[in-house]
Design an enzyme around this catalytic site. Structure first.
Site, mmCIF file in Angstrom:
data_model
loop_
_atom_site.group_PDB
_atom_site.id
_atom_site.type_symbol
_atom_site.label_atom_id
_atom_site.label_comp_id
_atom_site.label_asym_id
_atom_site.label_seq_id
_atom_site.Cartn_x
_atom_site.Cartn_y
_atom_site.Cartn_z
ATOM 1 C CB VAL A 130 -0.945 0.003 1.223
ATOM 2 C CG1 VAL A 130 -1.706 1.324 1.294
ATOM 3 C CG2 VAL A 130 -1.923 -1.155 1.144
ATOM 4 N N GLY A 171 4.261 4.052 3.438
ATOM 5 C CA GLY A 171 3.750 2.874 2.744
ATOM 6 C C GLY A 171 3.876 1.676 3.657
ATOM 7 C CE LYS A 172 4.355 -1.629 8.439
ATOM 8 N NZ LYS A 172 5.159 -0.841 9.371
ATOM 9 N N GLY A 173 3.809 -2.986 3.443
ATOM 10 C CA GLY A 173 3.560 -4.193 2.671
ATOM 11 C C GLY A 173 3.347 -5.365 3.599
#
Ligand code: NAD
Length: 425
Positions: free
Chosen positions: A60, A105-107
Site C-alpha cells: 500500500v 507505505g506498508k507491505g
C-alpha cells in the site's frame, strides 16, 4: 473497539486531530486519509516438497506528498488489506512527525513464516519482490523490515530487485545487513530514539532518568535495547516480560544477563530464582516509567486505572487503545505516543537510504548524534502544539504531521486551468 478496523481507527484519529492541525478542507483531510495506491498480488510459493501454493500479498502506497513511500513488510497470518492500509497511513504520519523527506507505505504477506523453511522463506521473498519490483525503487518506494521480517529478508529483496532491474540499488530497501549496505545504529535506533524523546520530556518537567524505576513489556529488539540504554542512563529496570512471563526484582534486574539469555533462545518462564508474573505485569508495576514494547492493544479501558507509572513510553505500535488513552490523560499520566516515541527506527532507515544513495558510510557516533537532533526537534514541535492547544502529545503529534502533509499536498496540486500554458501560446 473490537468492531472497528485498524484503518477505521487511523481515520478516526486523523479526524480528531484535524481541528488542532487547522485543516478545514474536507478534500485535503480525505487526501491525508486515503492511500494513493493499493497493490494486491498473488504470490506463487514453491514448497520444499514440490507443492505449489498461491499466497496473497500487498503493498500500500499511502502518501508520497513529502517524498518516496517508506514502510516495512510484514509476514503474518493475520495480514489483511485493511491492516496494511492503516499501517501505511501511520507511516506517512510518522515520517512527517520527525520531518524526514519521505512518505508512507506498508507491505505484507498473509502467511505464517514460522511454518516455512529458510529456502521457502527466501523463495517467498523473491517471488513477492518479482510481483512488486516495478512499483518500488530508491526514489519511488523503499520497503524495510516489520513483524517477522529481518535484515536477511531485506538482503534477499535487494538482491532480487537488482537481478530483475539489471542494476545494483542498495537504496531500494533499508534494514539490510551492514555487509549489504545497512547502517550502523539501526538495531538500537528505535530504543535510542524513544529514550531521546523521554529524556527531553523529563528535562521539560525538571526531571532526569537517574534513579527512575522502569518496567518494560516485551524484551525483543525494542524492549531489550531500551533496557540496556535506560540502565546506562542511570535508571533501574525492575520488571520485564517476554511472551511467556514477567520477572521482577525490586533492586534491579541484571539486564546484560537477561539479554544474553534471550539471545540464546531462552524463555523468561523457564528462569529460576525469579518471581514469575503474567506477561502484562510490567504495565501495572509501581514504577516511574512503563515501556510497552510488545504488542498493540495492551493498555485498555479495562486496565488503564491500574497503571501506576507517571510516564508511558510507547515503543510498541498502538499499545494503548483510544479509550485507555483518555483515561490515562484524565489521570495525568504522560504518554509519549508511538508515532513519536518509536520513530527512531524509521529515522535511521532514512539515514541508511541517504548513505546508500551517496555511497557513504557514517560512523555510529554520527548516526546517534543526528538521530538525537531529529528526535529532539520533533519533540519540541509536538510539545509546542500540545501546550499551545492544550491537547495530548498524541493529538499534537498527529496535528504536526498532518499540517506538514497538508502543506505538501498543496504544492503538489495542479495549477488552476487558466494558468496552464497552452502549447504555442
Ligand atoms: P520483537 O519480535 O523483537 O520483540 C517482541 C517482544 O515482545 C518479544 O520479547 C516477545 O517475547 C514479546 N512479547 C510478545 N507477546 C508478548 C506479550 N503478550 N506480553 C509480553 N511480551 C510479549 O519485536 P520488536 O521489533 O522489538 O517490536 C516490538 C514492538 O515495537 C512492536 O509493536 C513493533 O511494531 C514496535 N516497533 C519496533 C520497531 C523496531 O525497529 N524494532 C520500530 C517501531 C516500532
Amino acid at each position: 473497539m473490537g468492531e472497528t478496523s485498524a484503518y477505521e481507527r487511523f481515520c478516526a484519529i486523523v479526524d480528531a486531530a484535524s481541528a488542532v492541525a487547522g485543516i478545514e478542507d474536507p478534500g485535503v483531510l480525505e487526501a491525508i486519509k486515503r492511500p494513493e495506491r493499493v497493490h494486491e498480488v498473488s504470490i506463487p510459493l514453491a514448497r520444499d516438497d514440490g507443492r505449489r501454493e498461491m499466497l496473497t500479498g500487498y503493498r500500500v502506497q499511502h502518501s508520497s506528498a513529502r517524498g518516496p513511500y517508506k514502510g516495512g513488510i510484514r509476514y503474518h497470518p493475520n495480514v489483511t488489506l485493511d491492516e496494511v492500509k492503516a499501517l501505511a497511513g501511520w507511516m506517512s504520519i510518522k515520517t512527517a512527525v520527525v520531518d524526514i523527506p519521505l512518505g508512507g507505505g506498508k507491505g505484507g504477506i498473509t502467511v505464517d513464516p514460522h511454518k516455512l523453511s529458510v529456502t521457502e522463506l527466501e523463495a517467498l521473498t523473491r517471488a513477492y519482490t518479482e510481483r512488486i519490483w516495478r512499483v518500488i525503487g530508491p526514489m519511488v518506494d523503499v520497503p524495510a523490515p516489520d513483524v517477522n521480517t529481518d535484515s536477511r529478508v531485506m538482503d534477499w529483496l535487494e538482491d532480487e530487485y537488482a537481478r530483475l532491474s539489471g542494476h545494483d540499488a542498495p537504496a531500494v530497501v533499508t534494514g539490510k545487513t551492514i555487509e549489504h549496505g545497512g547502517s550502523l545504529g539501526r538495531d538500537t535506533a528505535t530504543a535510542q530514539g524513544g529514550i531521546d524523546v523521554l529524556e527531553a520530556a523529563l528535562a521539560a518537567a525538571g526531571e532526569n532518568l537517574r534513579g527512575k524505576k522502569v518496567a518494560i513489556q516485551g524484551f525483543g529488539n525494542a524492549g531489550s535495547n531500551a533496557a540496556i540504554l535506560l540502565q546506562q542512563a542511570g535508571a533501574t529496570i525492575v520488571c520485564v516480560s517476554d511472551s511467556t512471563a514477567a520477572i521482577r526484582k525490586a533492586g534491579g534486574l541484571p539486564v546484560g544477563e537477561l539479554v544474553e539469555f534471550k539471545h540464546k533462545g531462552g524463555r523468561f518462564a523457564d528462569l529460576k530464582d525469579y518471581e514469575k508474573l503474567g506477561t502484562e505485569a510490567p504495565l501495572f508495576e509501581p514504577v516511574d516509567i512503563v515501556v510497552p514494547a510488545a504488542l498493540e492493544g495492551q493498555i485498555t479501558a479495562h486496565n488503564a486505572e491500574q497503571v501506576k507509572a507517571r510516564w508511558v513510553v510507547e515503543l510498541a505500535n498502538g499499545p494503548t487503545t483510544p479509550e485507555a488513552d483518555a483515561i490515562l490523560a484524565g489521570r495525568g499520566v504522560k504518554v509519549l505516543p508511538d508515532i513519536l516515541a518509536n520513530a527512531g527506527g524509521v529515522v535511521v532507515s532514512y539515514f541508511e537510504w541517504v548513505q546508500d544513495l551517496h555511497s557513504e558510510r557514517w560512523m555510529l557516533e554520527e548516526v546517534q548524534a543526528r538521530l538525537a537532533v531529529t528526535m529532539r526537534r520533533a519533540f519540541d514541535a509536538v510539545t509546542e502544539i500540545a501546550t499551545r492547544k492544550n491537547v495530548t502529545l498524541r493529538l499534537a503529534a498527529y496535528a504536526v504531521a498532518m499540517r506538514r502533509i497538508a502543506d505538501a499536498i498543496g504544492i503538489a496540486q495542479p495549477l488552476p486551468q487558466a494558468k496552464v500554458r497552452q502549447p504555442g501560446l
